[in-house]
Scaffold this active site. Sequence first.
Site, PDB file in Angstrom:
ATOM      1  N   HIS A 162       0.983  -1.308  -0.148  1.00 54.90           N
ATOM      2  CA  HIS A 162       0.000  -0.145   0.270  1.00 54.90           C
ATOM      3  C   HIS A 162       1.028   1.293   0.262  1.00 54.90           C
ATOM      4  CE1 HIS A 162       0.380  -0.374   4.577  1.00 54.90           C
ATOM      5  NE2 HIS A 162       0.063   1.471   4.463  1.00 54.90           N
TER       6      HIS A 162
ATOM      7  N   ASP B 101       0.078  -7.655   1.241  1.00 55.32           N
ATOM      8  CA  ASP B 101       0.829  -6.080   1.657  1.00 55.32           C
ATOM      9  C   ASP B 101       2.389  -5.935   1.266  1.00 55.32           C
ATOM     10  OD1 ASP B 101       0.286  -3.766   1.800  1.00 55.32           O
ATOM     11  OD2 ASP B 101       0.263  -3.590   3.998  1.00 55.32           O
TER      12      ASP B 101
ATOM     13  N   SER C  32       4.600   2.288   8.514  1.00 48.31           N
ATOM     14  CA  SER C  32       4.147   1.476   7.467  1.00 48.31           C
ATOM     15  C   SER C  32       4.867   0.429   6.303  1.00 48.31           C
ATOM     16  CB  SER C  32       3.492   1.613   6.419  1.00 48.31           C
ATOM     17  OG  SER C  32       2.359   2.012   7.199  1.00 48.31           O
TER      18      SER C  32
END
Length: 466
Positions: free
Chosen positions: A107, A137, A214
């Site tokens: 993402h 992901d 992230s």
Amino acid sequence: MAAHIWGMKIFVLIFALFAAPLAAQQQVPQSAAQMQLSFVPLVKEATPAVVNIYAKIMTQAQRTPLQRDPFFERFFRDPFSEKPRVQNSLGSGVILSADGIVVSNYHVVGMATEIRVVLNDRREYNARVLLGDRDADLAILKIDAEEELPFLTLRSSESVEVGELALAIGNPFGVGQTVSSGIVSGLARSGAGGGNSGLGYFIQTDAPINPGNSGGALIDMAGRLIGINTSILTRSGGSNGIGFAIPADLVAAFVARARDGATEFDRPWAGISGQPVDSDMAATLGLDRSGGIIVSGLHAASPFLEAGLDVGDVILEVGGAAVNTPAEMVYRMSVAGLGRETPVHYLRGGKRFEVQVSLIAAPDDPPRDQIMMTERSLLPGLVMARINPAVISEMNLPLEASGVVVMEAGRFAQQVGLRRGDVIVDINGTEIIASEEAAELLSGKVRWIEMTLLRGDRRTRLRFRV
């Protein structure tokens, strides 16, 4: 007075008894080494391999319903609103090899047209995506540098235990590289992650993780990577002490596929449907505790069926590790990798059995015969395909699905109500088995079209004029 003196003596004695172990536990540092005891050496060793990632993503401006209407769209034509817009994405990544292999979240970089990687010492490199997977992901990047780069080594996720100290390193909110400490709070967290399903198997930590973290590193006290930070569970948008990391074993599987030249991660296909065994179900099955997955359906091409499993069996272990959810089983198979066999333990009639199951990709057979409808057809741009195991896996269809599925609805089909993933049962009363049949019916000269669709577990009917 004597009683008062005796009371004081008793108090002093009790205080001494409690103070002695307390003093032993809270000693004053006796040396410079003890005074410097901290995470500093570990952080100095690990942070050079954790990078900041800046990505540019081109997005198309959203069109209003009137702009999508064939009649009204001419009144809403704006040359500026049709232009793609640049969206900037900020995240983190981890260098895993001296030659520039980097892992991050899908993402963060999955749809990027330009990726810039910035090291802790301010060196900057362009990067390209070698392999990406939305479901997991994860994305594997490559940066080309003439010199060797600092990197972190991977630690097997199977050796990680709850209670271990852990550090999270990343770039939260773009403030710069930040280190936060905590412990491993849980393992095998299935379906966690606040909307980031991944493969449904995460390491949980209370080390503060925030937006921008992230793709960053979760490391142990030896500086080894145990997970890639991916998401948090929060109501406010900030860290509440519940963060999730993708285990290093799955990262290793992705790196291996990327080095083999793969651009997509082909995970093994089970071809089964099932559900976790809860306490009530365990009592019915005669089990002493809950756990495992009871098989409720098997595809005719399932490798589990070929190995001898049947509906009603309870899968206990895959690859030597206990599995309690379907997502956990998929994770175990993905880590093992395609083209291998893995031991599976299951329960049938109160007896435990072991078989070897082949790890195969979902068969693309019978041929999907994918078709895109032309501009001369009734629904131009509509993409349909015959359902087979590969299509079931790609489109997340029910295991028993058959016939033809909408792969892409296209502009006109969306207007009449068709959606990606709809299974076409019949058109104008004719049962649809192959995509060619559907294409022929949608190319004829008719005034009305009636279609029966399966959308998930719901049956619906469309009727529209053409």
